[in-house]
Enzyme design. Structure first.
Site, PDB file in Angstrom:
ATOM      1  CE  LYS A  34      -2.672  -1.559   3.804  1.00 43.65           C
ATOM      2  NZ  LYS A  34      -2.478  -1.359   5.341  1.00 43.65           N
TER       3      LYS A  34
ATOM      4  CG  ASP B   3      -6.144  -3.750   8.743  1.00 46.13           C
ATOM      5  OD1 ASP B   3      -5.838  -4.726   8.193  1.00 46.13           O
ATOM      6  OD2 ASP B   3      -6.133  -2.472   7.601  1.00 46.13           O
TER       7      ASP B   3
END
Ligand code: GLC
Length: 483
Positions: free
Chosen positions: A175, A211
């Site tokens: 990312k 997450d």
């Protein structure tokens, strides 16, 4: 505007297709996946999940299936004050969280967002962790918490080989992050060293979570049947509760452990080549990590806008859109933001939004262009929702098979801007999962601040279990003494 197109505009929905519209549809054809193809993709992921869990096969597995050392979901008795750090999207967040047993709530007492400047995202690891520790210090100062030593949950949303709940080695950045000297190192250690360098505050025990795990755990306090966590935001990924006897890489046969699938890496061995379009290949080629996280690049927020932009450029060059005139802005990588897709597909305001977005991109549009752009966005976001559905179906079907059930009822905790903000994404995903996993009834809970609160929750559960095992140890001793 051609006469054909004019007729289309006048006739509204029942219009005859113009040559240009047929061309637009032809371009989009490779993005349309049949239910059969999606079923097949779901089965391929199931095979890759098995590979990732294997004692020997996991080394080469594209879907990493990482043990998280989270063995229990909340039971509702956890309590206390915690700090949480959340790193993995575009921002970094610090939170002070209170887990309240009586109200079964995880309260965010306060939080702060700190930006991570681009030069830090791609700088050295030491700079990154010093930045994090400095932000945490400033937050504690403001909250008057500097003298306390609170346990800390660290949500670090990158693939990590977890050794223990507080020892986690970064496998690789994803990312858009690429800090030197962190891959292959223990991230908890790097954080602790940075806190020590700050020198004016301390932190208690640290629990590290992905997450997806944080999201599952924070939803799990409200709904104890939450056994899947899913993120569709900047990146995409899911975790779920797997039977320990199938987790060959970790000692022990009993109970369950949460597995971070890292399904974003699905396809990294070329297994999705048949469904990758030329635009997917281009997005991958021009990313900072070519060949890595292929599935994620077809689905998540970091890439969807770019896929649309590349489609627009190509169709304009082929004279299907905007009278063949590509603007300078449209040629700029990253210029078409993923949030534009949601704005364009918004019911009611969609058309006005499209006009504004295209004009801001320096394009001269016709009514037919507006319709085509809507169709392009819809096709790209639908494919994303359907691919996620295929992946989620693989996870749900696996839990069902693991437990030998005819029917599985379970809850999925979800977070991420694509899922939350796109007007039709969640409905499309649900309807496709239902088709691909007919034996599973999934309830979705959208998590608020899930990854931050969930990290606190993981820390809280770890403390509860440690406390309980102390009690058991103590009672064992009592028994021994009595004997
Ligand atoms: C990327 C990361 C993964 C994370 C996901 C969602 O895929 O590798 O760890 O869970 O993004 O943020």
């Amino acid at each position: 505007m051609s006469t054909d197109v004019q007729r289309n505009v006048q006739n509204g929905k029942n219009h005859r297709m113009s040559k240009d519209e047929t061309e637009v549809k032809r371009f989009l054809e490779p993005f349309r996946l049949s239910q059969k193809t999606l079923q097949d993709i779901s089965s391929r992921l199931t095979q890759d999940m098995i590979k990732g869990l294997g004692r020997h096969s996991h080394h080469k597995a594209p879907v990493k299936m990482l043990p998280t050392f989270v063995r229990a979901t909340p039971d509702g008795t956890e309590k206390g004050d915690f700090l949480a750090l959340d790193l993995g999207g575009t921002n970094f967040r610090v939170l002070h969280v209170r887990v309240n047993e009586d109200e079964k709530s995880v309260l965010k007492m306060d939080s702060e967002i700190c930006a991570i400047p681009q030069e830090i995202m791609t700088g050295t690891g030491e700079q990154l962790f010093d930045h994090i520790a400095a932000c945490l210090g400033t937050f504690l100062e403001k909250q008057g918490l500097k003298e306390q030593v609170l346990p800390l949950g660290f949500t670090f949303s990158f693939p990590c080989e977890q050794k223990e709940i507080d020892k986690s080695i970064l496998i690789r950045w994803t990312k858009g992050f690429n800090c030197s000297g962190v891959e292959g190192r223990d991230v908890v250690q790097l954080l602790k060293e940075a806190v020590r360098r700050q020198g004016d505050y301390e932190i208690g025990t640290v629990a590290m979570v992905n997450d997806t795990v944080g999201t599952m755990m924070s939803c799990g306090y409200r709904d104890q049947s939450c056994e899947i966590g899913m993120i569709i935001g900047t990146g995409t990924n899911a975790c779920y509760m797997e039977e320990m006897c199938n987790v060959k890489r970790v000692e022990g046969e009993g109970g369950r452990m949460c597995i971070n699938t890292e399904w974003g890496g699905f396809g990294d061995d070329g297994s999705l080549r048949d469904i990758q379009t030329q635009f997917d290949l281009e997005v991958d080629r021009s990313s900072i990590n070519p060949g890595v996280h292929i599935f994620e690049k077809m689905i998540s927020g970091m890439y969807l806008g770019e896929i649309v932009r590349l489609l627009l450029v190509k169709m304009t060059e082929d004279k299907i859109l905007f009278s063949g005139k590509v603007s300078e802005k449209l040629r700029t990588s990253g210029a078409f933001l993923t949030k534009f897709i949601s704005e364009i597909e918004q019911e009611g305001s969609g058309e006005e939004n499209t006009k504004r977005i295209l004009s801001d991109l320096g394009l001269q549009w016709s009514t037919a262009d507006l319709r085509a752009v809507h169709l392009i966005c819809d096709t790209v976001s639908s494919r994303s929702a359907q691919l996620c559905a295929a992946a989620l179906a693989a996870v749900a079907n696996r839990i069902c098979t693991n437990r030998g059930l005819d029917h599985l009822d379970t809850t999925v905790g979800v977070d991420g801007t694509v899922f939350k903000k796109h007007p039709t994404f969640s409905a499309e995903l649900r309807s496709m999962v239902h088709k691909l996993a007919p034996k599973c009834t999934l309830k979705f809970i959208v998590s608020e601040d899930g990854s931050g609160k969930g990290a606190a929750m993981v820390t809280a559960v770890a403390q509860r279990i440690a406390a309980q095992s102390h009690l058991i140890d103590d009672s064992d001793e009592d028994e021994l003494e009595e004997n």
